[in-house]
Write an enzyme that holds these catalytic residues in place. Sequence first.
Site, short mmCIF file in Angstrom:
data_model
loop_
_atom_site.label_atom_id
_atom_site.label_comp_id
_atom_site.label_asym_id
_atom_site.label_seq_id
_atom_site.Cartn_x
_atom_site.Cartn_y
_atom_site.Cartn_z
N CYS A 44 -23.78 -18.51 96.59
CA CYS A 44 -22.46 -17.90 96.73
C CYS A 44 -22.47 -16.71 97.66
CB CYS A 44 -21.94 -17.42 95.39
SG CYS A 44 -22.04 -18.63 94.09
N GLY A 70 -21.66 -20.59 101.00
CA GLY A 70 -21.09 -21.56 100.06
C GLY A 70 -19.83 -22.17 100.64
N ASN A 144 -22.71 -13.63 92.68
CA ASN A 144 -23.72 -14.30 93.50
C ASN A 144 -25.06 -14.14 92.80
OD1 ASN A 144 -25.39 -13.50 96.63
ND2 ASN A 144 -25.32 -15.43 95.55
N GLY A 145 -25.70 -15.25 92.51
CA GLY A 145 -26.99 -15.20 91.81
C GLY A 145 -26.99 -16.20 90.68
N TYR A 284 -34.07 -17.90 105.75
CA TYR A 284 -33.11 -18.97 106.03
C TYR A 284 -31.66 -18.63 105.71
CZ TYR A 284 -30.51 -23.33 105.17
OH TYR A 284 -29.57 -24.31 105.17
N SER A 325 -30.94 -22.56 112.16
CA SER A 325 -31.75 -21.57 111.46
C SER A 325 -33.13 -21.35 112.09
CB SER A 325 -31.90 -21.97 110.00
OG SER A 325 -32.28 -23.32 109.90
P1 AMP Z 1 -35.98 -31.27 104.34
O1 AMP Z 1 -35.70 -32.56 104.97
O2 AMP Z 1 -35.56 -31.32 102.90
O3 AMP Z 1 -37.38 -30.82 104.51
O4 AMP Z 1 -35.03 -30.19 105.01
C1 AMP Z 1 -35.51 -29.16 105.81
C2 AMP Z 1 -34.33 -28.50 106.48
O5 AMP Z 1 -33.42 -27.98 105.49
C3 AMP Z 1 -34.72 -27.34 107.36
O6 AMP Z 1 -34.21 -27.61 108.65
C4 AMP Z 1 -34.08 -26.13 106.76
O7 AMP Z 1 -33.44 -25.34 107.74
C5 AMP Z 1 -33.05 -26.65 105.80
N1 AMP Z 1 -33.03 -25.90 104.55
C6 AMP Z 1 -33.96 -25.09 104.06
N2 AMP Z 1 -33.60 -24.60 102.86
C7 AMP Z 1 -32.39 -25.10 102.58
C8 AMP Z 1 -31.48 -24.96 101.49
N3 AMP Z 1 -31.77 -24.20 100.44
N4 AMP Z 1 -30.32 -25.63 101.56
C9 AMP Z 1 -30.04 -26.42 102.62
N5 AMP Z 1 -30.87 -26.59 103.67
C10 AMP Z 1 -32.03 -25.95 103.66
#
Ligand code: AMP
Length: 498
Positions: A44, A70, A144-145, A284, A325
């Site tokens: 959030c 969010g 948030n949390g 991130y 990111s």
């Molecule tokens: P994966 O395929 O699950 O390894 O997704 C990795 C990607 O998800 C990376 O490009 C990250 O930037 C992104 N990512 C990392 N943490 C999160 C998160 N908590 N929620 C959504 N995307 C994320």
Amino acid sequence: MKGVVLRRPGQKTSADFRDHQPALSCPEIYRSVELQDDHFHDQCGVFAVYGHPEAAKITQLGLYSLQHRGQESAGIAVSDGSFLAHHKGMGHANEVFSAEVLNSLPGHIAIGHTRYSTSGETDLRNAQPLTVSCQKGQVALAHNGNLVNAPAIRRELEARGDIFQTTSDTEVILHYFARSKQTGIPESLADALDRVQGAYSLVALFKESVYGVRDPRGFRPLCLGRLGDAYVLASETCAFDLINASYIRDVEPGEMMILDRRGITSLRFSPPAQPAHCVFEHVYFSRPDSLVFGRSVQASREQLGRLLAREHPAEADIVVPVPDSGVPAAIGFAEESGIPLKIGLIRNHYVGRTFIEPSQASRDLGVKLKLNPVRSLIEGRRVVLVDDSIIRGTTSRKIVRLVRDAGATEVHMRISCPPTVSPCFYGIDTPTRQELIASTHSVEAIRKYIEADTLGYLSLEGLRRAVGDHDGRYCLACYTSSYPTTIQEPLITIRHRD
Ligand code: AMP
Ligand code: SF4
């Protein structure tokens, strides 16, 4: 209750405060952390303003800037000094708040919330701010949390006959606030906060005031700004930039800040605890144009990339960030390594969360919808791909394939944090431990799975150095499994005892 005593900063008290849980780093407990209860699991952003004639409009702008925190629901509650009104809806801040809706929310005080929840909990019921009327008056709360003891205290309250209207952990704070024997708002709120554990950056709206509160460990950010004669609170400072507010300072961990006609009053509802700022905000989650925990997120991420290049150099022709990111870390990697940075992947910003795939869709359609390689940059080149994290590994695998299909001769994957081995219980949406590829696979096994030529993760020491963590102020639990608080059932579902 063990007697909550409010004090101004500097005022000494000790015995009356809650005993704080010691840091938990015991493998017996974290080995059993397998499944998070979706009911208590969300990401959030929060915003608040006191003393602006168009408080709802300012809050909507604030929520725009916090939209990345969010995207599923948004809400604003306002007060004109005598009555609270609110509006909430599913969707982005610009979809939920038309000009007509904003005009129906008069007042000079407001709070706002933007929320992402896991599937099954996407209904409007759980959208915030949560609003109630109780013997202490009307109150709206945005959080948030994530409260790690919410399931247990909710069970306790339900056993006493309390009725809950949402499945959100936030509601337990309102229950304790309403039933507090204290009469004043700050004392009642402190009373409620004395019962909860975990991560909370809160904004609370009352008829004549706004409160900003941060949990004693300061997991999530919350900062204070000034906008002319008005004060604003936001999860991140990028929300201040849009409305031309200036950053004053962070709300301190364990601080309750009251904004009302007397200006700012700062109270402490808890003694200082060992801080546990979420390092993932810097890796991130936060926007790079924000100051978070008093540090530039962009600067942290570039430094992550520089240290990554030192720890895991690569023989390559170009550095390509995985947008968005991965961009700042890739800038740092390119600077440090001397390998030119090329924007070799283009992100389509117009793809929503859901997409109906045609029946003949390719396996990689999902990722292709979001990312397209620039063949003219990639073809015939050895590529260093820089991303912030590997979670399940599925996206990384597809991206590596995409880059190879665009003609890369080698793909060297570099990740600007250590392997993500544990889920978050403090308000970041991460999959279960079993789904985190690094919890069950070695780096070499992950490299094979994503089909990269080489794979390098930043070390924990590198991560701590990049964010300036010289004194253990950060929570690093997704990389170490060492949670700063106890985690209670049913946040933990014991699936395997081996
Ligand atoms: P994966 O395929 O699950 O390894 O997704 C990795 C990607 O998800 C990376 O490009 C990250 O930037 C992104 N990512 C990392 N943490 C999160 C998160 N908590 N929620 C959504 N995307 C994320
Ligand atoms: Fe942040 Fe990870 Fe700690 Fe959660 S477990 S607060 S994501 S560092």
